[in-house]
Design a protein around this motif. Structure first.
Motif, PDB file in Angstrom:
ATOM      1  N   ARG A  57       0.689  -1.251  -0.069  1.00  0.00           N
ATOM      2  CA  ARG A  57      -0.079   0.084  -0.069  1.00  0.00           C
ATOM      3  C   ARG A  57       0.889   1.190  -0.121  1.00  0.00           C
ATOM      4  N   LEU A  58       2.008   1.273   0.725  1.00  0.00           N
ATOM      5  CA  LEU A  58       2.679   2.426   0.737  1.00  0.00           C
ATOM      6  C   LEU A  58       3.472   2.603  -0.423  1.00  0.00           C
ATOM      7  N   TYR A  59       3.887   1.550  -1.172  1.00  0.00           N
ATOM      8  CA  TYR A  59       4.391   1.651  -2.718  1.00  0.00           C
ATOM      9  C   TYR A  59       3.396   2.197  -3.485  1.00  0.00           C
ATOM     10  N   ALA A  60       2.126   1.948  -3.323  1.00  0.00           N
ATOM     11  CA  ALA A  60       1.197   2.318  -4.306  1.00  0.00           C
ATOM     12  C   ALA A  60       0.777   3.686  -4.030  1.00  0.00           C
ATOM     13  N   ARG A  61       1.160   4.302  -2.797  1.00  0.00           N
ATOM     14  CA  ARG A  61       0.876   5.705  -2.366  1.00  0.00           C
ATOM     15  C   ARG A  61       1.956   6.539  -3.069  1.00  0.00           C
ATOM     16  N   ILE A  62       3.242   5.869  -3.043  1.00  0.00           N
ATOM     17  CA  ILE A  62       4.429   6.309  -3.572  1.00  0.00           C
ATOM     18  C   ILE A  62       4.204   6.763  -5.180  1.00  0.00           C
ATOM     19  N   GLU A  63       3.687   5.542  -5.770  1.00  0.00           N
ATOM     20  CA  GLU A  63       3.544   5.694  -7.188  1.00  0.00           C
ATOM     21  C   GLU A  63       2.528   6.894  -7.728  1.00  0.00           C
ATOM     22  N   GLU A  64       1.409   7.139  -6.519  1.00  0.00           N
ATOM     23  CA  GLU A  64       0.394   7.833  -6.877  1.00  0.00           C
ATOM     24  C   GLU A  64       1.131   9.500  -6.396  1.00  0.00           C
ATOM     25  N   ARG A  65       1.773   9.541  -5.628  1.00  0.00           N
ATOM     26  CA  ARG A  65       2.354  10.767  -5.158  1.00  0.00           C
ATOM     27  C   ARG A  65       3.253  11.358  -6.332  1.00  0.00           C
ATOM     28  N   VAL A  66       4.034  10.395  -6.872  1.00  0.00           N
ATOM     29  CA  VAL A  66       4.819  10.544  -7.884  1.00  0.00           C
ATOM     30  C   VAL A  66       4.026  11.155  -9.202  1.00  0.00           C
ATOM     31  N   ASP A  67       3.121  10.536  -9.534  1.00  0.00           N
ATOM     32  CA  ASP A  67       2.529  10.965 -10.614  1.00  0.00           C
ATOM     33  C   ASP A  67       1.708  12.203 -10.318  1.00  0.00           C
ATOM     34  N   ALA A  68       1.304  12.585  -9.067  1.00  0.00           N
ATOM     35  CA  ALA A  68       0.586  13.760  -8.751  1.00  0.00           C
ATOM     36  C   ALA A  68       1.646  15.007  -8.867  1.00  0.00           C
ATOM     37  N   MET A  69       2.942  14.754  -8.566  1.00  0.00           N
ATOM     38  CA  MET A  69       3.802  15.886  -8.516  1.00  0.00           C
ATOM     39  C   MET A  69       4.040  16.127  -9.991  1.00  0.00           C
ATOM     40  N   LEU A  70       4.228  15.248 -10.809  1.00  0.00           N
ATOM     41  CA  LEU A  70       4.498  15.462 -12.337  1.00  0.00           C
ATOM     42  C   LEU A  70       3.144  16.078 -12.996  1.00  0.00           C
ATOM     43  N   ALA A  71       2.107  15.801 -12.493  1.00  0.00           N
ATOM     44  CA  ALA A  71       0.870  16.594 -13.019  1.00  0.00           C
ATOM     45  C   ALA A  71       1.098  18.013 -12.577  1.00  0.00           C
ATOM     46  N   ALA A  72       1.387  18.023 -11.326  1.00  0.00           N
ATOM     47  CA  ALA A  72       1.505  19.580 -10.478  1.00  0.00           C
ATOM     48  C   ALA A  72       2.760  20.550 -11.106  1.00  0.00           C
ATOM     49  N   GLY A  73       3.336  20.019 -12.145  1.00  0.00           N
ATOM     50  CA  GLY A  73       4.570  20.626 -12.640  1.00  0.00           C
ATOM     51  C   GLY A  73       5.886  20.519 -12.080  1.00  0.00           C
TER      52      GLY A  73
END
Length: 321
Positions: free
Chosen positions: A208-224
Motif C-alpha cells: 500500500r505504501l508503494y502504491a501511494r508513492i507511485e500516486e504521489r510521484v504521478d501527482a507531482m509530475l501533474a502539478a508541474g
C-alpha cells in the motif's frame, strides 16, 4: 519520565505515509506549532518535489524551517539542529507545544536526543581524494573503507550515498573519532532526551505504501515538477548542487540534460523513492522511544486520530477535552 522537561511531539514516517494530514489535526488538538523535519523543505523554490504544504492549506497553523535557504546554500544536520532548537525555544515562549514532523531521520533524532556535532572546517583535499577513489574503484570500495573505521555509521548509509560516506570518512580523518561516537551510538548507550518526548512513527503495509508513492510521484509530475526543475536550472543552479540531489530534482534534471529519457527518469524516480522509504524505515526502527502507529487506515480517520490523541495526552499528562 521527567515531566519537568519541556514537551516535544515528533511524528516521523516514510514518504507518502500520511504524516501531513495527521499533523494538522494533532496540531489543532494540542495547540502546536509545526517544525518541518525534512532536509529539503528548507529550500526556497523547491516546492512540488519536496511536497511542501501550500500556505493556504496550513489551516493557520505556524510552520517553521520551510523556505529558509536558497538552493545554492549548504544545510547540514548540525545546521538543522541549531535552527530547530531555536524554533523550539521560540514556540515554548509563546506558550505552544513544538511539533516536529518529517522523514529525515538524522535531523530529527539529533534534536530529540541533543546529539553533539563536533565542529570541523573540513578537508577539501581529503574529500577530493575520496571522490577519486569512488570514481576509480567504485562506491562499494569507498563504503568498505568506512566500514573498517566506523561500522556503525557504515551500516546506516547506502554504498551509493557517496556524499555522506565521504563526509563520515572526513569526520573520522579530521577529528580522530568516528561520526557514530559523536552521536553516542558506538557504545549502544541509551540516549537521554532533554524533552518530555512523544515520538510517534507512522507505518503501513508495504504494498500500500508503494502504491501511494507511485500516486504521489504521478501527482507531482501533474502539478508541474518538471517545470519547477527547469526553472531552477534556468536560474543558474547546477544539477550537481546538493539540493538538486533530492528525489525528483535529480531525475528530472537528468532528463532535461538529455542524460535520461522522460520515461526512464520517471521510472527511476519511482524506484528511488521506494528505496528511500525503505531506508527511512530502517533508520526509524532503531529509534529507542518510537511508538509505532499503523497508518493503513486513512490518516484523517477519527478512530486513528483519537488513539494518537490518547497516546500524546497520556505522555504529556494532558486532559483531553
Amino acid at each position: 519520565m521527567n515531566n519537568n522537561k519541556p514537551p516535544l511531539i515528533v511524528l516521523v514516517g516514510p514518504t507518502a505515509v500520511g504524516k501531513t494530514a495527521a499533523s494538522l489535526a494533532i496540531a489543532r488538538q494540542f495547540g502546536c506549532e509545526i517544525i518541518s523535519g525534512d532536509s529539503m523543505q528548507v529550500y526556497r523554490g523547491m516546492d512540488i518535489g519536496t511536497a511542501k504544504l501550500p500556505l493556504a492549506e496550513r489551516e493557520g497553523i505556524p510552520h517553521h524551517l520551510i523556505d529558509i535557504k536558497d538552493p545554492s546554500e549548504p544545510f547540514s544536520a548540525a545546521d538543522f539542529q541549531t535552527a530547530c532548537e531555536q524554533a523550539i525555544r521560540d514556540i515554548q515562549r509563546r506558550g505552544n507545544i513544538p511539533f516536529i514532523v518529517g522523514g529525515t531521520g538524522l535531523y530529527v533524532e539529533s534534536v530529540c536526543y541533543g546529539f553533539k556535532f563536533q565542529p570541523t572546517g573540513g578537508d577539501p583535499a581529503f574529500r577530493e581524494a575520496m571522490q577519486a577513489l569512488a570514481d576509480s574503484e567504485g562506491a562499494e570500495a569507498l563504503h568498505g573503507r568506512l566500514a573498517a573505521v566506523d561500522p556503525f555509521t557504515a551500516a546506516k548509509l547506502h554504498p551509493n550515498d557517496v556524499r555522506r560516506v565521504i563526509r563520515a570518512l572526513e569526520i573520522r580523518e579530521t577529528t580522530g573519532a568516528p561520526a557514530s561516537e559523536q552521536l553516542g551510538e558506538a557504545r549502544g548507550d541509551r540516549k537521554e532526551s532533554p524533552y518530555n518526548l512523544v515520538l510517534l512513527g507512522f507505518h503501513m503495509e508495504r504494498a500500500r505504501l508503494y502504491a501511494r508513492i507511485e500516486e504521489r510521484v504521478d501527482a507531482m509530475l501533474a502539478a508541474g515538477l518538471l517545470d519547477e526543475v527547469r526553472g531552477l536550472l534556468a536560474a543558474g543552479l547546477p544539477s550537481s548542487a546538493v539540493s538538486m540531489q533530492a528525489l525528483g530534482y535529480k531525475e528530472m534534471a537528468a532528463y532535461l540534460e538529455c542524460r535520461l529519457s522522460y520515461e526512464d527518469a520517471v521510472s527511476l524516480l519511482k524506484r528511488d523513492t521506494r528505496r528511500f522509504a525503505k531506508r527511512q524505515l530502517s533508520w526509524f526502527r532503531h529509534m529507542q522511544d518510537l511508538i509505532w502507529i499503523d497508518a493503513d487506515e486513512d490518516s484523517k480517520n477519527s478512530k486513528l486520530l483519537q488513539s494518537i490523541y490518547a497516546i500524546i495526552a497520556g505522555k504529556l499528562k494532558i486532559s483531553l477535552q
